[in-house]
Design a protein around this motif. Structure first.
Motif, PDB file in Angstrom:
ATOM      1  N   SER A   1       0.845  -1.192   0.000  1.00  0.00           N
ATOM      2  CA  SER A   1       0.000   0.000   0.000  1.00  0.00           C
ATOM      3  C   SER A   1       0.881   1.243   0.000  1.00  0.00           C
ATOM      4  N   LEU A   2       0.721   2.085  -1.019  1.00  0.00           N
ATOM      5  CA  LEU A   2       1.552   3.275  -1.190  1.00  0.00           C
ATOM      6  C   LEU A   2       0.718   4.531  -0.978  1.00  0.00           C
ATOM      7  N   SER A   3       1.186   5.412  -0.105  1.00  0.00           N
ATOM      8  CA  SER A   3       0.498   6.675   0.163  1.00  0.00           C
ATOM      9  C   SER A   3       1.011   7.759  -0.776  1.00  0.00           C
TER      10      SER A   3
ATOM     11  N   GLY B   1      -3.468   8.307   2.397  1.00  0.00           N
ATOM     12  CA  GLY B   1      -2.973   6.942   2.421  1.00  0.00           C
ATOM     13  C   GLY B   1      -3.591   6.155   3.553  1.00  0.00           C
TER      14      GLY B   1
ATOM     15  N   SER C   1      -2.794   2.096  -4.447  1.00  0.00           N
ATOM     16  CA  SER C   1      -2.800   3.462  -3.940  1.00  0.00           C
ATOM     17  C   SER C   1      -4.221   4.010  -4.046  1.00  0.00           C
TER      18      SER C   1
ATOM     19  N   SER D   1      -5.850   1.229  -8.160  1.00  0.00           N
ATOM     20  CA  SER D   1      -5.901   2.558  -7.561  1.00  0.00           C
ATOM     21  C   SER D   1      -7.317   3.107  -7.654  1.00  0.00           C
TER      22      SER D   1
ATOM     23  N   MET E   1      -0.643   9.293  -8.304  1.00  0.00           N
ATOM     24  CA  MET E   1      -0.847   7.843  -8.313  1.00  0.00           C
ATOM     25  C   MET E   1      -0.226   7.212  -9.557  1.00  0.00           C
TER      26      MET E   1
ATOM     27  N   LEU F   1       3.358   6.823  -8.711  1.00  0.00           N
ATOM     28  CA  LEU F   1       3.547   5.689  -7.815  1.00  0.00           C
ATOM     29  C   LEU F   1       3.468   4.364  -8.575  1.00  0.00           C
TER      30      LEU F   1
ATOM     31  N   THR G   1       8.486   6.159  -0.843  1.00  0.00           N
ATOM     32  CA  THR G   1       8.190   4.765  -1.191  1.00  0.00           C
ATOM     33  C   THR G   1       9.422   3.857  -1.202  1.00  0.00           C
TER      34      THR G   1
END
Length: 274
Positions: free
Chosen positions: A9-11, A124, A38, A90, A68, A71, A16
């Motif tokens: 899970s990426l904020s 996030g 995300s 996402s 996003m 990311l 990252t």
């Protein structure tokens, strides 16, 4: 014993590098399918209304989508040649709610630590929220950690369902650790014999799964946070395995002191289950 599928899970508002490095390491180790996720929402000030307000919302959402997309690019680059398969998901949605639903697809959820800071729930999915909602074990990765150190693993044992679940969930990691220590802290003076017996039972169970573990019970009782941190430092633990539990359902107190410390400490990863 493996993790066939992992979610990371990426904020949109956090670095990252550590998350993706640890995820890539695990993907290679377990030949795992990895899902990058995300989710975020633009939250405009309440006083913006009318055309000006809508224009602000459109610009904000465009900025979120752009972040996003960045990311996704970082995720795909970091997993290249390491994961068995990858996919990206996402959404413009409340992050914790969206990510928690996607956890149905995974064995393990990898998320950044909160550093004891107040996180933005629109940017996030924080580890505290996911612990309550995901129904899967969380591997919490602090920003300062550059790799998953499996030379030594520490089990923070407490005789409760959450800790039992955490040890079972951590079996694939524990099987790859060179050293495993079970730390059991007596909550009351004179309780060391009982907690040692409990920890020896866990060590016996692990041995039947091919994991050799030694038991460590401090002579002093109480202050589990301080004692566990000392044992983790002494053993050079790269990951701490623990159950996530608390006494109150109120948001501020929903997780106990040991759990909150593991979510916020900067030195090592933590695998938590509840």
């Amino acid at each position: 014993m493996t993790y066939a599928t992992a979610i990371v899970s990426l904020s949109v508002d956090r670095p990252t590098e550590a998350l993706l490095e640890v995820t890539g390491q695990l993907a290679g180790e377990f030949s795992a399918h990895v899902i990058g996720i995300s989710a975020a929402m633009f939250s405009p000030p309440l006083y913006f209304m009318g055309e000006a307000g809508q224009s602000l919302i459109d610009e904000g959402e465009a900025s979120v989508r752009k972040r996003m997309a960045e990311l996704e690019g970082q995720f795909r680059a970091a997993m290249h040649g390491r994961a068995k398969q990858i996919e990206w998901r996402s959404a413009l949605e409340l992050p914790a709610r969206y990510v928690a639903r996607q956890c149905r697809a995974a064995d393990l959820v990898i998320v950044g630590g909160d550093g004891n800071a107040i996180s933005d729930p629109f940017a996030g999915a924080g580890p505290s929220d996911l612990l309550m909602q995901a129904g899967r074990p969380l591997l919490v990765v602090p920003e300062a950690v550059k790799w998953l150190n499996l030379r030594s693993a520490l089990i923070a044992w407490k005789d409760c369902p959450e800790a039992r679940r955490a040890v079972a969930d951590a079996l694939p990691l524990l099987a790859r650790a060179k050293e495993v220590t079970i730390a059991a802290i007596a909550e009351e003076e004179g309780g060391q014999t009982a907690v040692r017996q409990q920890a020896e039972d866990v060590a016996g169970w692990l041995s039947r799964h091919g994991v050799v573990a030694r038991v460590q019970v401090p002579e002093q009782s109480g202050n589990a946070v301080v004692q566990l941190e000392r044992i983790a430092s002494d053993t050079g633990a790269g990951v701490v395995v623990a159950g996530a539990y608390g006494r109150s359902r109120l948001r501020e107190w929903v997780l106990g002191g040991v759990t909150q410390n593991l979510l916020g400490q900067p030195a090592r990863c933590a695998l938590l289950s509840r």
